[in-house]
Design a protein around this motif. Structure first.
Motif, PDB file in Angstrom:
ATOM      1  N   ARG A   1       3.649  -1.185   3.350  1.00 24.24           N
ATOM      2  CA  ARG A   1       3.857  -2.474   2.668  1.00 24.24           C
ATOM      3  C   ARG A   1       3.368  -3.618   3.563  1.00 24.24           C
ATOM      4  NH1 ARG A   1       7.099  -3.537  -1.514  1.00 24.24           N
ATOM      5  NH2 ARG A   1       8.167  -1.539  -1.428  1.00 24.24           N
ATOM      6  N   LYS A   2       3.703  -3.585   4.848  1.00 27.22           N
ATOM      7  CA  LYS A   2       3.303  -4.646   5.783  1.00 27.22           C
ATOM      8  C   LYS A   2       1.793  -4.664   5.979  1.00 27.22           C
ATOM      9  CE  LYS A   2       7.574  -4.914   8.408  1.00 27.22           C
ATOM     10  NZ  LYS A   2       8.235  -4.603   9.675  1.00 27.22           N
TER      11      LYS A   2
ATOM     12  N   LEU B   1       4.730  -0.475  -4.464  1.00 30.36           N
ATOM     13  CA  LEU B   1       5.990   0.240  -4.676  1.00 30.36           C
ATOM     14  C   LEU B   1       5.993   1.461  -3.760  1.00 30.36           C
ATOM     15  CD1 LEU B   1       8.650   0.481  -6.275  1.00 30.36           C
ATOM     16  CD2 LEU B   1       7.417   1.852  -7.943  1.00 30.36           C
ATOM     17  N   THR B   2       6.450   1.256  -2.529  1.00 37.70           N
ATOM     18  CA  THR B   2       6.470   2.334  -1.550  1.00 37.70           C
ATOM     19  C   THR B   2       7.890   2.852  -1.362  1.00 37.70           C
ATOM     20  OG1 THR B   2       6.632   0.706   0.228  1.00 37.70           O
ATOM     21  CG2 THR B   2       4.426   1.506  -0.316  1.00 37.70           C
ATOM     22  N   ASP B   3       8.004   3.961  -0.664  1.00 38.05           N
ATOM     23  CA  ASP B   3       9.311   4.559  -0.405  1.00 38.05           C
ATOM     24  C   ASP B   3      10.187   3.597   0.399  1.00 38.05           C
ATOM     25  OD1 ASP B   3       8.157   6.781  -1.570  1.00 38.05           O
ATOM     26  OD2 ASP B   3       8.002   7.934   0.287  1.00 38.05           O
ATOM     27  N   PRO B   4      11.499   3.609   0.150  1.00 39.00           N
ATOM     28  CA  PRO B   4      12.404   2.733   0.905  1.00 39.00           C
ATOM     29  C   PRO B   4      12.761   3.338   2.264  1.00 39.00           C
ATOM     30  CG  PRO B   4      13.623   3.883  -0.800  1.00 39.00           C
ATOM     31  CD  PRO B   4      12.182   4.288  -0.956  1.00 39.00           C
ATOM     32  N   ASP B   5      11.734   3.568   3.084  1.00 39.13           N
ATOM     33  CA  ASP B   5      11.932   4.106   4.424  1.00 39.13           C
ATOM     34  C   ASP B   5      10.972   3.421   5.383  1.00 39.13           C
ATOM     35  OD1 ASP B   5       9.451   5.255   3.846  1.00 39.13           O
ATOM     36  OD2 ASP B   5      10.175   7.315   3.833  1.00 39.13           O
TER      37      ASP B   5
ATOM     38  N   PHE C   1      10.868  -2.996  -5.157  1.00 39.09           N
ATOM     39  CA  PHE C   1      11.689  -2.197  -4.254  1.00 39.09           C
ATOM     40  C   PHE C   1      12.643  -1.318  -5.057  1.00 39.09           C
ATOM     41  CE2 PHE C   1      10.490  -6.055  -2.066  1.00 39.09           C
ATOM     42  CZ  PHE C   1      10.167  -5.632  -0.784  1.00 39.09           C
ATOM     43  N   ILE C   2      12.636  -0.029  -4.756  1.00 44.33           N
ATOM     44  CA  ILE C   2      13.614   0.895  -5.332  1.00 44.33           C
ATOM     45  C   ILE C   2      14.765   1.007  -4.353  1.00 44.33           C
ATOM     46  CG2 ILE C   2      14.063   3.299  -5.976  1.00 44.33           C
ATOM     47  CD1 ILE C   2      11.266   3.484  -7.038  1.00 44.33           C
TER      48      ILE C   2
END
Length: 181
Positions: free
Chosen positions: A64-65, A53-57, A78-79
């Protein structure tokens, strides 16, 4: 308590997670994720499972990758960008407990050897690529399906990795059309 260990970027993210759910976390320390942290995540995946659960940036996507490439089978939550933004700052730490719980409830597991259920032509016909509103439509689709925002190539990859069914895809497109996008 959530069985899986949640991987976040930093301490403020852990605080936000603890406000929302009873769970353990591993902090990557930002985008400079190192071999020691990856070993921790790998052990967590073997023992309990992992939800990333990482930042959506861009930095969150990079982390994530890295994790997905090194540790197969992790789940991804995903938030929505709008739910993680406060005063121009984007991050998990800005999300409400409800937004965090919703993201975690919609976590997807990546299947690396999966066959596509949605093809490239479907994306073109749905106006998700090569369309004046493609970016906005992809943002909305990612929010509806809980797979986050991404460009056209990444969308194709995520639809495949997370084995989004044709029915889920069509239902999401209908919701987009109802919103007038």
């Amino acid at each position: 308590m959530i069985k899986e260990i949640i991987v976040v970027e930093g301490r403020d993210d852990t605080v936000a997670i603890k406000r929302a759910v009873d769970a353990d976390t591993i902090e990557t320390g930002g985008s400079a994720i190192n071999a020691q942290i990856l070993r921790k995540i790998e052990l967590a995946q073997q023992r309990r499972g992992v939800i990333v659960l990482t930042d959506p940036d861009h930095a969150g996507e990079r982390i994530r990758k890295i994790i997905a490439n090194k540790i197969p089978g992790v789940s991804h939550a995903f938030i929505k960008e709008k739910d993680a933004t406060r005063k121009g700052d984007i991050g998990v730490e800005n999300a409400s407990p409800e937004a965090i719980r919703e993201a975690l409830s919609r976590a997807h597991t990546a299947y690396e050897a999966a066959k596509p259920l949605i093809d490239w032509q479907d994306l073109i016909e749905a106006g998700l690529i090569v369309h004046p509103d493609a970016s906005a439509r992809r943002m909305e689709l990612g929010n509806i399906l809980g797979i986050g925002y991404c460009n056209g190539k990444q969308l194709y990859k995520r639809l495949t990795m997370f084995q989004i069914s044709r029915e889920e895809f069509v239902n999401a497109l209908e919701q987009i059309e109802q919103k007038g996008l």
